[in-house]
Design a protein around this motif. Structure first.
Motif, PDB file in Angstrom:
ATOM      1  N   PRO A  10       0.805  -1.224   0.000  1.00 43.32           N
ATOM      2  CA  PRO A  10       0.000   0.000   0.000  1.00 43.32           C
ATOM      3  C   PRO A  10       0.840   1.277   0.000  1.00 43.32           C
ATOM      4  O   PRO A  10       0.458   2.269  -0.634  1.00 43.32           O
ATOM      5  N   ILE A  11       1.976   1.261   0.688  1.00 41.02           N
ATOM      6  CA  ILE A  11       2.801   2.474   0.736  1.00 41.02           C
ATOM      7  C   ILE A  11       3.347   2.798  -0.649  1.00 41.02           C
ATOM      8  O   ILE A  11       3.196   3.917  -1.149  1.00 41.02           O
ATOM      9  N   THR A  12       3.986   1.834  -1.268  1.00 37.92           N
ATOM     10  CA  THR A  12       4.609   2.119  -2.566  1.00 37.92           C
ATOM     11  C   THR A  12       3.572   2.434  -3.639  1.00 37.92           C
ATOM     12  O   THR A  12       3.769   3.352  -4.441  1.00 37.92           O
ATOM     13  N   ASN A  13       2.470   1.716  -3.658  1.00 42.72           N
ATOM     14  CA  ASN A  13       1.463   1.963  -4.686  1.00 42.72           C
ATOM     15  C   ASN A  13       0.767   3.309  -4.511  1.00 42.72           C
ATOM     16  O   ASN A  13       0.510   4.016  -5.494  1.00 42.72           O
ATOM     17  N   SER A  14       0.481   3.694  -3.277  1.00 42.15           N
ATOM     18  CA  SER A  14      -0.174   4.989  -3.078  1.00 42.15           C
ATOM     19  C   SER A  14       0.784   6.138  -3.368  1.00 42.15           C
ATOM     20  O   SER A  14       0.404   7.146  -3.972  1.00 42.15           O
ATOM     21  N   LEU A  15       2.042   5.986  -2.965  1.00 46.08           N
ATOM     22  CA  LEU A  15       3.025   7.024  -3.293  1.00 46.08           C
ATOM     23  C   LEU A  15       3.272   7.087  -4.795  1.00 46.08           C
ATOM     24  O   LEU A  15       3.424   8.183  -5.360  1.00 46.08           O
ATOM     25  N   ALA A  16       3.308   5.952  -5.458  1.00 46.50           N
ATOM     26  CA  ALA A  16       3.509   5.941  -6.916  1.00 46.50           C
ATOM     27  C   ALA A  16       2.363   6.662  -7.616  1.00 46.50           C
ATOM     28  O   ALA A  16       2.587   7.397  -8.589  1.00 46.50           O
ATOM     29  N   LEU A  17       1.133   6.484  -7.133  1.00 44.55           N
ATOM     30  CA  LEU A  17      -0.010   7.192  -7.702  1.00 44.55           C
ATOM     31  C   LEU A  17       0.172   8.706  -7.577  1.00 44.55           C
ATOM     32  O   LEU A  17      -0.019   9.448  -8.541  1.00 44.55           O
ATOM     33  N   ILE A  18       0.577   9.142  -6.416  1.00 47.06           N
ATOM     34  CA  ILE A  18       0.772  10.579  -6.197  1.00 47.06           C
ATOM     35  C   ILE A  18       1.908  11.104  -7.071  1.00 47.06           C
ATOM     36  O   ILE A  18       1.780  12.159  -7.708  1.00 47.06           O
ATOM     37  N   PHE A  19       3.012  10.371  -7.154  1.00 46.63           N
ATOM     38  CA  PHE A  19       4.138  10.806  -7.990  1.00 46.63           C
ATOM     39  C   PHE A  19       3.762  10.791  -9.470  1.00 46.63           C
ATOM     40  O   PHE A  19       4.241  11.626 -10.241  1.00 46.63           O
ATOM     41  N   THR A  20       2.910   9.867  -9.885  1.00 41.23           N
ATOM     42  CA  THR A  20       2.452   9.840 -11.277  1.00 41.23           C
ATOM     43  C   THR A  20       1.654  11.098 -11.598  1.00 41.23           C
ATOM     44  O   THR A  20       1.851  11.731 -12.641  1.00 41.23           O
ATOM     45  N   ILE A  21       0.765  11.469 -10.705  1.00 42.74           N
ATOM     46  CA  ILE A  21      -0.041  12.671 -10.917  1.00 42.74           C
ATOM     47  C   ILE A  21       0.839  13.915 -10.932  1.00 42.74           C
ATOM     48  O   ILE A  21       0.695  14.790 -11.794  1.00 42.74           O
ATOM     49  N   LEU A  22       1.780  13.995 -10.001  1.00 43.18           N
ATOM     50  CA  LEU A  22       2.678  15.153  -9.953  1.00 43.18           C
ATOM     51  C   LEU A  22       3.535  15.265 -11.209  1.00 43.18           C
ATOM     52  O   LEU A  22       3.676  16.350 -11.782  1.00 43.18           O
ATOM     53  N   SER A  23       4.099  14.163 -11.647  1.00 45.23           N
ATOM     54  CA  SER A  23       4.939  14.226 -12.843  1.00 45.23           C
ATOM     55  C   SER A  23       4.109  14.509 -14.086  1.00 45.23           C
ATOM     56  O   SER A  23       4.562  15.209 -14.994  1.00 45.23           O
ATOM     57  N   GLY A  24       2.900  14.000 -14.131  1.00 44.61           N
ATOM     58  CA  GLY A  24       2.003  14.322 -15.237  1.00 44.61           C
ATOM     59  C   GLY A  24       1.699  15.807 -15.295  1.00 44.61           C
ATOM     60  O   GLY A  24       1.682  16.415 -16.371  1.00 44.61           O
ATOM     61  N   MET A  25       1.489  16.401 -14.132  1.00 42.04           N
ATOM     62  CA  MET A  25       1.235  17.841 -14.082  1.00 42.04           C
ATOM     63  C   MET A  25       2.466  18.615 -14.555  1.00 42.04           C
ATOM     64  O   MET A  25       2.340  19.618 -15.261  1.00 42.04           O
ATOM     65  N   LEU A  26       3.652  18.156 -14.188  1.00 39.69           N
ATOM     66  CA  LEU A  26       4.880  18.813 -14.636  1.00 39.69           C
ATOM     67  C   LEU A  26       5.044  18.729 -16.154  1.00 39.69           C
ATOM     68  O   LEU A  26       5.670  19.598 -16.760  1.00 39.69           O
ATOM     69  N   LEU A  27       4.477  17.695 -16.756  1.00 35.35           N
ATOM     70  CA  LEU A  27       4.551  17.531 -18.208  1.00 35.35           C
ATOM     71  C   LEU A  27       3.390  18.193 -18.936  1.00 35.35           C
ATOM     72  O   LEU A  27       3.268  18.050 -20.145  1.00 35.35           O
TER      73      LEU A  27
ATOM     74  N   GLU B   4       0.028  17.749 -18.240  1.00 34.34           N
ATOM     75  CA  GLU B   4      -1.261  17.054 -18.185  1.00 34.34           C
ATOM     76  C   GLU B   4      -2.187  17.818 -17.245  1.00 34.34           C
ATOM     77  O   GLU B   4      -1.732  18.567 -16.390  1.00 34.34           O
ATOM     78  N   PRO B   5      -3.487  17.623 -17.387  1.00 33.87           N
ATOM     79  CA  PRO B   5      -4.424  18.373 -16.545  1.00 33.87           C
ATOM     80  C   PRO B   5      -4.232  18.099 -15.052  1.00 33.87           C
ATOM     81  O   PRO B   5      -3.875  16.988 -14.662  1.00 33.87           O
ATOM     82  N   SER B   6      -4.480  19.116 -14.254  1.00 36.21           N
ATOM     83  CA  SER B   6      -4.422  18.965 -12.798  1.00 36.21           C
ATOM     84  C   SER B   6      -5.559  18.063 -12.342  1.00 36.21           C
ATOM     85  O   SER B   6      -6.598  17.988 -12.994  1.00 36.21           O
ATOM     86  N   PRO B   7      -5.371  17.395 -11.214  1.00 40.51           N
ATOM     87  CA  PRO B   7      -6.432  16.510 -10.727  1.00 40.51           C
ATOM     88  C   PRO B   7      -7.683  17.306 -10.340  1.00 40.51           C
ATOM     89  O   PRO B   7      -7.600  18.432  -9.847  1.00 40.51           O
ATOM     90  N   THR B   8      -8.840  16.691 -10.552  1.00 34.62           N
ATOM     91  CA  THR B   8     -10.105  17.307 -10.169  1.00 34.62           C
ATOM     92  C   THR B   8     -10.295  17.163  -8.662  1.00 34.62           C
ATOM     93  O   THR B   8      -9.528  16.475  -7.989  1.00 34.62           O
ATOM     94  N   ARG B   9     -11.330  17.786  -8.153  1.00 31.10           N
ATOM     95  CA  ARG B   9     -11.623  17.659  -6.715  1.00 31.10           C
ATOM     96  C   ARG B   9     -11.898  16.213  -6.321  1.00 31.10           C
ATOM     97  O   ARG B   9     -11.473  15.764  -5.263  1.00 31.10           O
ATOM     98  N   LYS B  10     -12.608  15.498  -7.180  1.00 30.44           N
ATOM     99  CA  LYS B  10     -12.888  14.087  -6.898  1.00 30.44           C
ATOM    100  C   LYS B  10     -11.597  13.283  -6.838  1.00 30.44           C
ATOM    101  O   LYS B  10     -11.420  12.423  -5.974  1.00 30.44           O
ATOM    102  N   GLU B  11     -10.687  13.555  -7.767  1.00 26.14           N
ATOM    103  CA  GLU B  11      -9.415  12.845  -7.775  1.00 26.14           C
ATOM    104  C   GLU B  11      -8.577  13.201  -6.549  1.00 26.14           C
ATOM    105  O   GLU B  11      -7.946  12.336  -5.937  1.00 26.14           O
ATOM    106  N   LEU B  12      -8.580  14.476  -6.177  1.00 24.49           N
ATOM    107  CA  LEU B  12      -7.864  14.889  -4.972  1.00 24.49           C
ATOM    108  C   LEU B  12      -8.463  14.246  -3.727  1.00 24.49           C
ATOM    109  O   LEU B  12      -7.733  13.817  -2.830  1.00 24.49           O
TER     110      LEU B  12
END
Length: 132
Positions: free
Chosen positions: A89-106, A108-116
């Motif tokens: 759970p630790i690695t997978n949840s952190l990987a999800l957050i890092f995926t979203i952050l790196s996508g935003m840096l590239l 990609e759209p920012s996460p919606t309120r539901k996603e947050l």
């Protein structure tokens, strides 16, 4: 006492490094595989070979993939001294957050309120699992 802290920091560093390798490479792997859908061959085998050739001769795909796989090596090394019920759970949840952050840096759209909200629930759930 210091041996216990050393173990905790080493394990946490392994989880974080794994999540960084997995999460930050996902958007790059996605970008590097663009064009794959345009490959069309008449048979299943020739299609598979053409797609494999396309991916493994494309450094924009191959480099992030190798970094992602190195994260898997760190993960398995960390698992040798950590509990899998905590590691997953630790690695997978952190990987999800890092995926979203790196996508935003590239760009990609920012996460919606539901996603947050979902991310907050995941992180909260993992925190509850760890503290129990």
């Amino acid at each position: 006492m210091t041996e216990g802290l050393s173990y905790i920091f080493q394990t946490a560093a392994g989880f974080i490094l794994t999540a960084l390798c997995w999460g930050f490479t996902n958007p790059f792997i996605k970008r590097g595989s663009k064009g794959l859908e345009s490959i069309k061959r008449p048979t299943w085998l020739s299609q598979t070979l053409a797609e494999t050739y396309f991916l493994f001769t494309n450094w924009k795909y191959l480099l992030p993939l190798l970094l992602n796989l190195s994260g898997s090596a760190v993960y398995y090394y960390t698992l040798s001294s950590a509990e899998i019920t905590i590691a997953v759970p630790i690695t997978n949840s952190l990987a999800l957050i890092f995926t979203i952050l790196s996508g935003m840096l590239l760009g990609e759209p920012s996460p919606t309120r539901k996603e947050l909200t979902g991310m907050f629930c995941i992180v909260s759930g993992v925190a509850l699992c760890i503290t129990s």
